[in-house]
Design an enzyme around this catalytic site. Sequence first.
Site, PDB file in Angstrom:
ATOM      1  N   ASP A  16       0.850  -1.182   0.000  1.00  0.00           N
ATOM      2  CA  ASP A  16       0.000   0.000   0.000  1.00  0.00           C
ATOM      3  C   ASP A  16       0.893   1.243   0.000  1.00  0.00           C
ATOM      4  OD1 ASP A  16      -1.720   2.078   0.593  1.00  0.00           O
ATOM      5  OD2 ASP A  16      -2.573   1.121   2.367  1.00  0.00           O
ATOM      6  N   ASN A  30      -7.295  12.213 -11.024  1.00  0.00           N
ATOM      7  CA  ASN A  30      -7.969  12.648 -12.266  1.00  0.00           C
ATOM      8  C   ASN A  30      -7.834  14.162 -12.341  1.00  0.00           C
ATOM      9  OD1 ASN A  30     -10.429  13.969 -11.042  1.00  0.00           O
ATOM     10  ND2 ASN A  30     -10.614  11.898 -10.199  1.00  0.00           N
ATOM     11  N   GLY A  38      -9.772   3.879  -6.222  1.00  0.00           N
ATOM     12  CA  GLY A  38      -8.429   3.317  -6.391  1.00  0.00           C
ATOM     13  C   GLY A  38      -7.425   3.910  -5.421  1.00  0.00           C
ATOM     14  N   VAL A  39      -6.210   4.112  -5.913  1.00  0.00           N
ATOM     15  CA  VAL A  39      -5.145   4.619  -5.050  1.00  0.00           C
ATOM     16  C   VAL A  39      -5.443   6.061  -4.600  1.00  0.00           C
ATOM     17  CG1 VAL A  39      -3.622   5.406  -6.934  1.00  0.00           C
ATOM     18  CG2 VAL A  39      -2.645   4.657  -4.770  1.00  0.00           C
ATOM     19  N   ASP A  40      -6.139   6.812  -5.424  1.00  0.00           N
ATOM     20  CA  ASP A  40      -6.535   8.188  -5.090  1.00  0.00           C
ATOM     21  C   ASP A  40      -7.390   8.187  -3.821  1.00  0.00           C
ATOM     22  OD1 ASP A  40      -6.977  10.901  -5.317  1.00  0.00           O
ATOM     23  OD2 ASP A  40      -8.140  10.787  -7.173  1.00  0.00           O
ATOM     24  N   SER A 123      -2.421   4.914 -14.174  1.00  0.00           N
ATOM     25  CA  SER A 123      -3.303   4.643 -15.328  1.00  0.00           C
ATOM     26  C   SER A 123      -3.632   3.167 -15.553  1.00  0.00           C
ATOM     27  CB  SER A 123      -2.748   5.214 -16.652  1.00  0.00           C
ATOM     28  OG  SER A 123      -3.000   6.597 -16.752  1.00  0.00           O
ATOM     29  N   THR A 124      -3.044   2.248 -14.783  1.00  0.00           N
ATOM     30  CA  THR A 124      -3.237   0.819 -15.104  1.00  0.00           C
ATOM     31  C   THR A 124      -4.416   0.186 -14.369  1.00  0.00           C
ATOM     32  OG1 THR A 124      -1.785  -0.020 -13.351  1.00  0.00           O
ATOM     33  CG2 THR A 124      -0.747   0.558 -15.462  1.00  0.00           C
ATOM     34  N   GLY A 125      -5.157   0.982 -13.583  1.00  0.00           N
ATOM     35  CA  GLY A 125      -6.330   0.459 -12.893  1.00  0.00           C
ATOM     36  C   GLY A 125      -7.589   0.868 -13.634  1.00  0.00           C
ATOM     37  N   TYR A 127      -8.193   3.337 -15.334  1.00  0.00           N
ATOM     38  CA  TYR A 127      -7.925   3.930 -16.649  1.00  0.00           C
ATOM     39  C   TYR A 127      -7.426   2.933 -17.703  1.00  0.00           C
ATOM     40  CZ  TYR A 127      -8.635   8.784 -15.021  1.00  0.00           C
ATOM     41  OH  TYR A 127      -9.165   9.963 -14.551  1.00  0.00           O
TER      42      TYR A 127
HETATM   43  N1  AR6 Z   1      -1.273   1.483  -3.072  1.00  0.00           N
HETATM   44  C1  AR6 Z   1      -0.631   1.227  -4.235  1.00  0.00           C
HETATM   45  N2  AR6 Z   1      -1.268   0.966  -5.386  1.00  0.00           N
HETATM   46  C2  AR6 Z   1      -2.626   0.964  -5.353  1.00  0.00           C
HETATM   47  C3  AR6 Z   1      -3.368   1.214  -4.182  1.00  0.00           C
HETATM   48  C4  AR6 Z   1      -2.635   1.491  -3.001  1.00  0.00           C
HETATM   49  N3  AR6 Z   1      -3.234   1.762  -1.839  1.00  0.00           N
HETATM   50  N4  AR6 Z   1      -4.701   1.132  -4.495  1.00  0.00           N
HETATM   51  C5  AR6 Z   1      -4.773   0.820  -5.803  1.00  0.00           C
HETATM   52  N5  AR6 Z   1      -3.532   0.703  -6.318  1.00  0.00           N
HETATM   53  P1  AR6 Z   1      -6.108   3.310 -10.093  1.00  0.00           P
HETATM   54  P2  AR6 Z   1      -5.787   4.905 -12.566  1.00  0.00           P
HETATM   55  C6  AR6 Z   1      -3.102   0.389  -7.700  1.00  0.00           C
HETATM   56  O1  AR6 Z   1      -7.402   2.752 -10.590  1.00  0.00           O
HETATM   57  O2  AR6 Z   1      -5.898   3.700 -13.416  1.00  0.00           O
HETATM   58  C7  AR6 Z   1      -9.369   7.204  -9.493  1.00  0.00           C
HETATM   59  O3  AR6 Z   1     -10.750   7.217  -9.310  1.00  0.00           O
HETATM   60  C8  AR6 Z   1      -4.065  -0.312  -8.602  1.00  0.00           C
HETATM   61  O4  AR6 Z   1      -4.113  -1.704  -8.297  1.00  0.00           O
HETATM   62  O5  AR6 Z   1      -6.032   3.762  -8.681  1.00  0.00           O
HETATM   63  O6  AR6 Z   1      -4.695   5.896 -12.860  1.00  0.00           O
HETATM   64  C9  AR6 Z   1      -8.797   8.569  -9.842  1.00  0.00           C
HETATM   65  O7  AR6 Z   1      -9.499   9.612  -9.187  1.00  0.00           O
HETATM   66  C10 AR6 Z   1      -3.420  -0.035  -9.956  1.00  0.00           C
HETATM   67  O8  AR6 Z   1      -2.326  -0.946 -10.164  1.00  0.00           O
HETATM   68  O9  AR6 Z   1      -5.629   4.593 -10.997  1.00  0.00           O
HETATM   69  C11 AR6 Z   1      -8.994   8.610 -11.330  1.00  0.00           C
HETATM   70  O10 AR6 Z   1     -10.321   9.005 -11.666  1.00  0.00           O
HETATM   71  C12 AR6 Z   1      -2.828   1.367  -9.773  1.00  0.00           C
HETATM   72  O11 AR6 Z   1      -2.829   1.607  -8.371  1.00  0.00           O
HETATM   73  C13 AR6 Z   1      -8.763   7.189 -11.754  1.00  0.00           C
HETATM   74  O12 AR6 Z   1      -9.052   6.387 -10.607  1.00  0.00           O
HETATM   75  C14 AR6 Z   1      -3.614   2.471 -10.459  1.00  0.00           C
HETATM   76  O13 AR6 Z   1      -5.012   2.201 -10.381  1.00  0.00           O
HETATM   77  C15 AR6 Z   1      -7.319   6.949 -12.125  1.00  0.00           C
HETATM   78  O14 AR6 Z   1      -7.185   5.639 -12.646  1.00  0.00           O
END
Ligand code: AR6
Length: 174
Positions: A16, A30, A38-40, A123-125, A127
Amino acid sequence: MREERFVAKLSVVRGDITQRSVDAIVNAANSSLLGGGGVDGAIHRAAGPDLLAACQTLNGCPTGSAKATAGFKLPAKWVFHAVGPVWNGGHSGEPEKLAGCYRACFALAQEHGVTSIAFPAISTGIYHFPKGPAAEIAVRESQALAEAAGVERVEFVCFDEATAMVYERVLGEA
Ligand code: AR6
């Protein structure tokens, strides 16, 4: 050009990103910078409500760039909020925009004297940017920019095993 006095260490960390004791963690935000899933969502929960208040003063951020706030309740001093591209087949400038996120974060690192930084797989979640190409961009840009920015330690923090394996492969080939 000045001679670099160190070689930056790039490593894969499972877990994490909110728990990382580094100078800066990077958020996959975003363009509103007002939070999300997600991570945000995890970063905003862990940092506390002051983070949203700080983000509200930034007037958003264009895709492919990043803006800095304090880390508030996080162990990290800084959060760099990077806005990655939504994957749309790869012919809409997505790779260049993703590279722009990493470049913007190293520029912020240099500006704020950050020597250790942790990135999520931007971007790999939600997005849907493919994991392999995204990791190649992350590693390529980090190798190109870390030392010149004064960054000694780069962590690629992977929340799931599949992402960690991709980074380990890419770093092994780098
Ligand atoms: N620690 C590390 N990595 C994480 C964590 C964490 N606590 N939680 C998730 N991940 P994503 P995106 C990973 O979807 O694709 C949001 O709503 C996750 O498994 O968080 O850039 C924003 O506000 C994946 O490998 O981000 C935007 O609207 C990676 O983080 C949108 O999502 C990115 O996944 C951005 O989408």
